[in-house]
Structures are given as C-alpha cells and as structure tokens.
Design an enzyme around this catalytic site. Sequence first.
Site, short mmCIF file in Angstrom:
data_model
loop_
_atom_site.label_atom_id
_atom_site.label_comp_id
_atom_site.label_asym_id
_atom_site.label_seq_id
_atom_site.Cartn_x
_atom_site.Cartn_y
_atom_site.Cartn_z
N SER A 191 -3.75 -23.57 -27.56
CA SER A 191 -2.99 -22.59 -26.79
C SER A 191 -3.94 -21.76 -25.93
O SER A 191 -4.65 -22.30 -25.09
CB SER A 191 -2.15 -21.73 -27.74
OG SER A 191 -1.20 -20.94 -27.06
N ASP B 46 7.45 -28.26 -26.47
CA ASP B 46 6.78 -26.97 -26.51
C ASP B 46 7.52 -25.95 -25.64
O ASP B 46 7.58 -26.10 -24.43
CB ASP B 46 5.34 -27.13 -26.02
CG ASP B 46 4.46 -25.92 -26.30
OD1 ASP B 46 5.01 -24.81 -26.40
OD2 ASP B 46 3.24 -26.09 -26.43
N HIS C 31 5.33 -25.98 -30.18
CA HIS C 31 3.99 -25.44 -29.94
C HIS C 31 3.19 -25.59 -31.23
O HIS C 31 3.06 -24.65 -32.02
CB HIS C 31 4.11 -23.97 -29.53
CG HIS C 31 2.88 -23.42 -28.86
ND1 HIS C 31 2.32 -23.97 -27.73
CD2 HIS C 31 2.10 -22.35 -29.18
CE1 HIS C 31 1.26 -23.28 -27.37
NE2 HIS C 31 1.09 -22.29 -28.23
#
Length: 220
Positions: free
Chosen positions: A103, A156, A187
């Site tokens: 991320s 995601d 995610h």
Amino acid sequence: MSLAHLVREPAGEAAGALVLFHGRGTSEHDLYPLLDVLDPKRRLLGLTPRGPLMLPPGGAHWYIVPRGGYPDPETFFASYRLASEWLDGLSVPPDRMVLGGFSQGAVMAHALALGRGRPRPAGVIALSGFVPTLEGFALDLTPPLPPVAIGHGTHDPVISVEWSRRAKQELEQAGADVLYREYPLPHAIDPSYLSELSSWLAGIHLVRDELTDRGFANRD
C-alpha cells in the site's frame, strides 16, 4: 533524524538487505513476519522501518492521502527525504538491497528505488500500491532497471488494481523485468504470491563487492 525500525538478523554473513515499508495506519511490526516468509534461509539482513507520521484514526503513515493515487506533496516529500537519508546511512550498498512494501509502503518502495537521483537497488517489491504522481517528483527510468515484482487484488476498494496495471506497463515499456500477479482479493496480500516472491527474491542477483572488508556494521 533516523527512522524507528525493527531488525531481523541474517543467519550468517548477510548477502544483502531486504527492507519492507508498511502500509497506512500500521507500524514497523506489520510486515516484519514477511521477512521470514520471503527470505526463509535468512540470507539477508531484514529491516522494517516505521512511517514518521501519526495520524487519525491511528497508527503510522508515510503521507497524508487527499485522494486515491495522489499523495499530499508536503508530507510525501518529508517522508521521502527522511527515508532516503535513512537508507543511505545503512552500511549495506544500494545494489545489495531489495526495497518492498504494501500500500503506502509500496508507493515508498517505488519512489525510493526509481526516483530521480536515487541509487538503484537490486530489486523492488510493490504490493497493492502505485508509482506516485505529483509535481516535483520524477522517475528515472533509464536502463538498466532493477527487476520489479508487483501484486494487486482485483477487488481492491482502497487502491484500484488499475494503478498496478499502469505501473507494469510503464516499467515494462522502459525495459524492466516485471513479475506481475493479480488475485481475486481486496486490499490484501495473496499468501500464494508470497511463495512465488520468495523464489523470485532468491534469484535476485546481488552484486559482489568487498563485503568482508566493508561489513554491515552500522545497522542502526
């Protein structure tokens, strides 16, 4: 100023270093278990730094997110400079480092590995992230580029998989060798991809230098 970080010692003389940058709102502990998953033989010195920002709703962050895919310039560049200084202060040569992250951490890994003026690492791992786009930041995609491994969940809702598809295309057009995988997850990191990444990491060529003379003494 340094970054708080955890250290996982190698089994013997380190062949290099694996540095993993965590995602938004977590800490240096979040990706620490992945060091053993990705490098089970402990060939590498493992490092997991903590983002310098503490923001709502909690945890550490690398930058403020005004909108998806576009970091806040002020906080991004502050963390980018700090992380650059920290990496450059390690005794592990850049060409013996693999930079990775999830991320926000993947964004930092991309930037620190491919930002203009940055030394090239041995490899890059970017999970559920993107190559940052903001005024004042430029990539250096002149060859040769390090090998890059990208993974992203197709469901995601936080960072769309389209960002990784775009990164793959841009890097491959520049001549990079990209290991790219998508998986039907939100995610998150696909455990099956981690196994593949472990083999990929074991095959990364770490340039030999006078390691015995230089050592990896200054690990903090």
